[in-house]
Motif scaffolding. Sequence first.
Motif, PDB file in Angstrom:
ATOM      1  N   ILE A  22       0.841  -1.220  -0.162  1.00  0.00           N
ATOM      2  CA  ILE A  22       0.091  -0.032  -0.134  1.00  0.00           C
ATOM      3  C   ILE A  22       0.878   1.290  -0.227  1.00  0.00           C
ATOM      4  O   ILE A  22       1.839   1.315   0.696  1.00  0.00           O
ATOM      5  CB  ILE A  22      -0.813   0.253   1.284  1.00  0.00           C
ATOM      6  CG1 ILE A  22      -1.713  -1.413   1.287  1.00  0.00           C
ATOM      7  CG2 ILE A  22      -1.752   1.195   1.301  1.00  0.00           C
ATOM      8  CD1 ILE A  22      -2.680  -1.346   2.664  1.00  0.00           C
ATOM      9  N   VAL A  23       0.588   2.067  -0.998  1.00  0.00           N
ATOM     10  CA  VAL A  23       1.299   3.290  -1.116  1.00  0.00           C
ATOM     11  C   VAL A  23       0.436   4.627  -1.337  1.00  0.00           C
ATOM     12  O   VAL A  23      -0.505   4.442  -2.081  1.00  0.00           O
ATOM     13  CB  VAL A  23       2.330   3.210  -1.975  1.00  0.00           C
ATOM     14  CG1 VAL A  23       3.665   2.393  -1.984  1.00  0.00           C
ATOM     15  CG2 VAL A  23       1.832   3.231  -3.484  1.00  0.00           C
ATOM     16  N   SER A  24       0.756   5.647  -0.833  1.00  0.00           N
ATOM     17  CA  SER A  24       0.083   6.807  -0.915  1.00  0.00           C
ATOM     18  C   SER A  24       0.964   7.622  -1.991  1.00  0.00           C
ATOM     19  O   SER A  24       2.127   8.041  -1.577  1.00  0.00           O
ATOM     20  CB  SER A  24       0.011   7.514   0.520  1.00  0.00           C
ATOM     21  OG  SER A  24      -0.701   9.114   0.230  1.00  0.00           O
ATOM     22  N   MET A  25       0.425   8.246  -2.984  1.00  0.00           N
ATOM     23  CA  MET A  25       1.125   9.006  -4.097  1.00  0.00           C
ATOM     24  C   MET A  25       0.631  10.563  -3.866  1.00  0.00           C
ATOM     25  O   MET A  25      -0.538  10.653  -4.069  1.00  0.00           O
ATOM     26  CB  MET A  25       0.916   8.592  -5.465  1.00  0.00           C
ATOM     27  CG  MET A  25       1.398   7.105  -5.548  1.00  0.00           C
ATOM     28  SD  MET A  25       1.003   6.392  -7.207  1.00  0.00           S
ATOM     29  CE  MET A  25       1.993   7.413  -8.148  1.00  0.00           C
ATOM     30  N   ASP A  26       1.457  11.316  -3.531  1.00  0.00           N
ATOM     31  CA  ASP A  26       1.200  12.857  -3.263  1.00  0.00           C
ATOM     32  C   ASP A  26       0.948  13.437  -5.056  1.00  0.00           C
ATOM     33  O   ASP A  26       1.976  13.615  -5.548  1.00  0.00           O
ATOM     34  CB  ASP A  26       2.025  13.711  -2.677  1.00  0.00           C
ATOM     35  CG  ASP A  26       1.844  14.875  -2.235  1.00  0.00           C
ATOM     36  OD1 ASP A  26       1.012  15.656  -2.958  1.00  0.00           O
ATOM     37  OD2 ASP A  26       2.171  15.405  -1.107  1.00  0.00           O
ATOM     38  N   TYR A  36      -4.359  12.995  -3.861  1.00  0.00           N
ATOM     39  CA  TYR A  36      -3.643  11.814  -3.465  1.00  0.00           C
ATOM     40  C   TYR A  36      -4.225  10.358  -4.158  1.00  0.00           C
ATOM     41  O   TYR A  36      -5.293  10.369  -4.541  1.00  0.00           O
ATOM     42  CB  TYR A  36      -3.710  11.227  -1.872  1.00  0.00           C
ATOM     43  CG  TYR A  36      -3.207  12.461  -1.006  1.00  0.00           C
ATOM     44  CD1 TYR A  36      -1.662  12.280  -1.091  1.00  0.00           C
ATOM     45  CD2 TYR A  36      -3.898  13.103  -0.407  1.00  0.00           C
ATOM     46  CE1 TYR A  36      -1.105  13.193  -0.113  1.00  0.00           C
ATOM     47  CE2 TYR A  36      -3.301  14.100   0.529  1.00  0.00           C
ATOM     48  CZ  TYR A  36      -1.844  14.189   0.632  1.00  0.00           C
ATOM     49  OH  TYR A  36      -1.513  15.202   1.444  1.00  0.00           O
ATOM     50  N   PHE A  37      -3.395   9.710  -4.726  1.00  0.00           N
ATOM     51  CA  PHE A  37      -3.613   8.317  -5.167  1.00  0.00           C
ATOM     52  C   PHE A  37      -3.128   7.420  -3.973  1.00  0.00           C
ATOM     53  O   PHE A  37      -2.082   7.350  -3.534  1.00  0.00           O
ATOM     54  CB  PHE A  37      -2.815   7.832  -6.393  1.00  0.00           C
ATOM     55  CG  PHE A  37      -3.040   8.402  -7.595  1.00  0.00           C
ATOM     56  CD1 PHE A  37      -4.366   9.049  -7.828  1.00  0.00           C
ATOM     57  CD2 PHE A  37      -2.302   8.049  -8.671  1.00  0.00           C
ATOM     58  CE1 PHE A  37      -4.698   9.627  -9.307  1.00  0.00           C
ATOM     59  CE2 PHE A  37      -2.814   8.528  -9.978  1.00  0.00           C
ATOM     60  CZ  PHE A  37      -3.792   9.479 -10.363  1.00  0.00           C
ATOM     61  N   ASP A 106       6.961  11.326 -10.693  1.00  0.00           N
ATOM     62  CA  ASP A 106       7.349  12.599  -9.887  1.00  0.00           C
ATOM     63  C   ASP A 106       6.666  12.510  -8.543  1.00  0.00           C
ATOM     64  O   ASP A 106       6.789  13.669  -7.830  1.00  0.00           O
ATOM     65  CB  ASP A 106       7.138  13.713 -10.758  1.00  0.00           C
ATOM     66  CG  ASP A 106       8.150  13.836 -11.978  1.00  0.00           C
ATOM     67  OD1 ASP A 106       9.301  13.274 -11.867  1.00  0.00           O
ATOM     68  OD2 ASP A 106       7.762  14.397 -12.995  1.00  0.00           O
ATOM     69  N   ALA A 107       5.630  11.954  -8.417  1.00  0.00           N
ATOM     70  CA  ALA A 107       4.895  11.855  -7.035  1.00  0.00           C
ATOM     71  C   ALA A 107       5.755  11.328  -5.870  1.00  0.00           C
ATOM     72  O   ALA A 107       6.231  10.317  -6.225  1.00  0.00           O
ATOM     73  CB  ALA A 107       3.696  10.984  -7.322  1.00  0.00           C
ATOM     74  N   LYS A 108       5.478  11.954  -4.798  1.00  0.00           N
ATOM     75  CA  LYS A 108       6.243  11.432  -3.589  1.00  0.00           C
ATOM     76  C   LYS A 108       5.488  10.376  -3.138  1.00  0.00           C
ATOM     77  O   LYS A 108       4.116  10.437  -3.099  1.00  0.00           O
ATOM     78  CB  LYS A 108       6.295  12.584  -2.706  1.00  0.00           C
ATOM     79  CG  LYS A 108       6.817  12.022  -1.247  1.00  0.00           C
ATOM     80  CD  LYS A 108       6.690  13.145  -0.326  1.00  0.00           C
ATOM     81  CE  LYS A 108       7.359  12.568   1.045  1.00  0.00           C
ATOM     82  NZ  LYS A 108       6.653  13.277   2.315  1.00  0.00           N
ATOM     83  N   LEU A 109       6.206   9.253  -2.924  1.00  0.00           N
ATOM     84  CA  LEU A 109       5.541   7.902  -2.560  1.00  0.00           C
ATOM     85  C   LEU A 109       5.548   7.676  -0.883  1.00  0.00           C
ATOM     86  O   LEU A 109       6.945   7.971  -0.539  1.00  0.00           O
ATOM     87  CB  LEU A 109       6.247   6.583  -3.165  1.00  0.00           C
ATOM     88  CG  LEU A 109       5.829   6.563  -4.651  1.00  0.00           C
ATOM     89  CD1 LEU A 109       6.688   5.357  -5.014  1.00  0.00           C
ATOM     90  CD2 LEU A 109       4.351   6.514  -4.904  1.00  0.00           C
ATOM     91  N   THR A 110       4.549   7.342  -0.123  1.00  0.00           N
ATOM     92  CA  THR A 110       4.997   7.214   1.149  1.00  0.00           C
ATOM     93  C   THR A 110       4.169   5.844   1.432  1.00  0.00           C
ATOM     94  O   THR A 110       3.088   5.484   1.244  1.00  0.00           O
ATOM     95  CB  THR A 110       3.991   8.096   1.972  1.00  0.00           C
ATOM     96  OG1 THR A 110       4.359   9.559   1.571  1.00  0.00           O
ATOM     97  CG2 THR A 110       4.107   7.874   3.476  1.00  0.00           C
ATOM     98  N   PRO A 111       4.930   4.716   1.704  1.00  0.00           N
ATOM     99  CA  PRO A 111       4.177   3.375   1.891  1.00  0.00           C
ATOM    100  C   PRO A 111       3.762   3.534   3.182  1.00  0.00           C
ATOM    101  O   PRO A 111       3.966   4.311   4.384  1.00  0.00           O
ATOM    102  CB  PRO A 111       5.565   2.474   2.282  1.00  0.00           C
ATOM    103  CG  PRO A 111       6.695   3.333   1.544  1.00  0.00           C
ATOM    104  CD  PRO A 111       6.394   4.913   1.564  1.00  0.00           C
TER     105      PRO A 111
END
Length: 114
Positions: A22-26, A36-37, A106-111
């Motif tokens: 699961i990742v959140s993409m800014d 967000y995705f 280019d989106a910042k990924l946050t696991p």
Amino acid sequence: MEAKELDKAICEAASDKKARDIVSMDMRELTPTCDYFVVCSANTATQVRAIADNIEEKLAEQGESFLHKEGYREGEWILMDYGDVVAHIFRQEAREYYALEHLWADAKLTPYED
């Protein structure tokens, strides 16, 4: 609900049903359509649908409903549009094929970590 809270609620609901990676993409600097995705994957179409059902149920309990949902019948890639946050639930093979994390590199990924 604020976008960041919505993002977290979607991640938590996906995690409840054992979604993987699961990742959140800014997306705030990349597209005007959402903030967000949330991207996650599962092994089977049944699990993909179970994750989508749980997201829908948990968010409905908090007064949030999706604007649009597609791909549910096939269960390969379910997209759930909550306005500021769009959830993408993939079967693993479909996630690798469509590679949203690379397409939007280019989106910042946050696991997500529960």
